[in-house]
Scaffold this active site. Structure first.
Site, PDB file in Angstrom:
ATOM      1  N   HIS A 132      38.860  36.895  46.688  1.00 59.51           N
ATOM      2  CA  HIS A 132      39.013  37.201  45.385  1.00 59.51           C
ATOM      3  C   HIS A 132      38.817  38.548  44.860  1.00 59.51           C
ATOM      4  CE1 HIS A 132      39.836  36.492  41.154  1.00 59.51           C
ATOM      5  NE2 HIS A 132      38.431  36.754  40.951  1.00 59.51           N
ATOM      6  N   ARG A 149      41.109  48.406  40.488  1.00 57.84           N
ATOM      7  CA  ARG A 149      40.714  49.679  40.653  1.00 57.84           C
ATOM      8  C   ARG A 149      41.312  50.563  42.000  1.00 57.84           C
ATOM      9  NH1 ARG A 149      36.560  46.289  39.504  1.00 57.84           N
ATOM     10  NH2 ARG A 149      36.542  45.574  41.667  1.00 57.84           N
ATOM     11  N   GLU A 156      37.483  27.337  40.287  1.00 61.23           N
ATOM     12  CA  GLU A 156      36.091  27.631  40.477  1.00 61.23           C
ATOM     13  C   GLU A 156      35.377  26.324  40.635  1.00 61.23           C
ATOM     14  OE1 GLU A 156      34.022  30.474  38.135  1.00 61.23           O
ATOM     15  OE2 GLU A 156      36.032  31.708  37.606  1.00 61.23           O
TER      16      GLU A 156
END
Ligand code: CA
Length: 385
Positions: free
Chosen positions: A105, A114, A173
């Protein structure tokens, strides 16, 4: 055992355990003098008081409940169908910390947000990266999630606008609940870390990607995350997960000594599944992942969290971060599945999704199956409104 907080119509919430498709009311067992400890904790509207009694009492509770269940399967006033009770948030959550412990992830998101060439930041393999989240907006499974407004500035916009998010997402999660207070100024060592974990539960960390992208520099996630997170109503005790322990991924470089675990199998082999159900539509399974992919273990997360002397308290919640596997069939968020929105996925009803639409329900499920042992961790579901 799997503990939760439930209520009957017009009665106050109390503690129950999950037993197949039934709920066993522990306050009824307390009335029947099944327990040899202070069982007033089972009349509480949260599990905190029970959890705070400690693992020795939890073990006695287990033995005493199990021996009662064996002898009293027909004692019907203690048994309820899961369909006839309302489930509540199981824990009064003090602090919530969200980690970022899946290397797949972190790599996928790093590429998109980024630099594709340097997706993982230099610290990532040295420490379990995390941030302090918001506990007040953690809701129990089944609670609707309102599409949040926020400041958005995407490429091509001259100035930010305040508007509903157009990139609403889920995050698959697993969370753990802290079972024991630590002392301010005293780090918890890696060898002791699991003594501080009561149990685990599925967790959906809803995220607004457009809000997140504009706001996160330089201090990290804020309003793009804090509008809601959904927790499963059932907390599974760590001890029940022993049969599903497994080795984690090889950690390279080796962690610093304070994070180096001597536990051979610090991870859990639990299958995870994400289903997306449009309004009046057919459910589509959109991802299958596994908790064993997590790079940083729960013990490492907890140890790192306290390594500066920060204390943790009973009822704190620590989430793993999105759990993604190696390819798109196992990614734990739409951001990754749709490659940042560029490749919408097609659902069974023919509709397409890059991000969540109003009326969509996201359901996370987890189960373990090994050597004849099977465990269901329940589900966490929420509908976007
Ligand atoms: Ca998250």
């Amino acid at each position: 055992m799997q503990y939760g907080i439930f209520s009957y119509p017009n009665e106050s919430p109390r503690v129950g355990i999950r037993h197949g498709d039934r709920v066993v009311d522990l306050s009824v067992l307390a009335e029947l003098d099944v327990f040899d400890f202070d069982s007033s904790v089972f009349y509480e509207p949260f599990l905190n008081e029970f959890i705070a009694l400690g693992k020795e009492i939890h073990e006695r509770a287990r033995t005493q409940v199990q021996s009662w269940l064996t002898g009293n399967a027909t004692h019907l006033e203690a048994y309820l169908s899961v369909d006839e009770v309302t489930m509540h948030l199981p824990v009064r959550i003090g602090d919530y910390t969200d980690f970022y412990s899946s290397i797949e992830h972190a790599t996928n998101v790093g590429k998109m947000f980024r630099d594709p060439e340097n997706a993982l930041l230099p610290n990532w393999r040295h420490l379990p990266v995390g941030y302090h989240g918001r506990a007040s907006s953690i809701v129990v499974s089944g609670t609707d999630v309102k599409r949040p407004f926020g400041q958005v500035k995407t490429n091509g916009m001259d100035a930010p606008e305040f508007r509903p998010t157009e990139r609403l997402d889920f995050e698959l999660e697993m969370a753990f609940i802290v079972g024991k207070d630590s002392t301010l100024g005293e780090p918890v060592s890696i060898d002791e870390a699991e003594d501080y974990i009561f149990g685990i539960a599925l967790f959906n960390d809803w995220s607004a990607r457009d809000i997140q992208k504009w706001e996160y520099v330089p201090l990290g996630p804020f309003l793009g995350k804090s509008f809601a997170s959904s927790l499963s109503p059932w907390i599974t005790e760590l001890v029940d997960l022993e049969p599903f322990r497994t080795a984690g991924p090889l950690q390279s470089p080796a962690p610093l000594p304070y994070l180096a675990s001597r536990v051979e199998r610090p991870n859990l082999d639990l299958e995870l599944e994400v289903t997306l159900t449009p309004k009046n539509g057919t459910p589509t399974v959109i991802s299958r992942s596994n908790t064993k992919f997590l790079y940083w273990s729960m013990a490492q997360q907890l140890t790192h969290h306290t390594s500066n002397g920060c204390n943790i308290r009973v009822g704190d919640l620590m989430a793993s971060g999105t759990i993604s596997g190696k390819d798109a069939s196992s990614y734990g968020s739409l951001l990754e599945i749709s490659e940042g929105g560029r490749k919408p996925l097609t659902l069974k009803d023919g509709s397409e999704r890059a991000f969540l639409a109003d009326g969509d329900t996201v359901t996370l499920r987890a189960f373990g199956e090994r050597d004849g042992n099977r465990i269901e961790l329940g589900e966490v579901a929420g509908r976007v409104v």
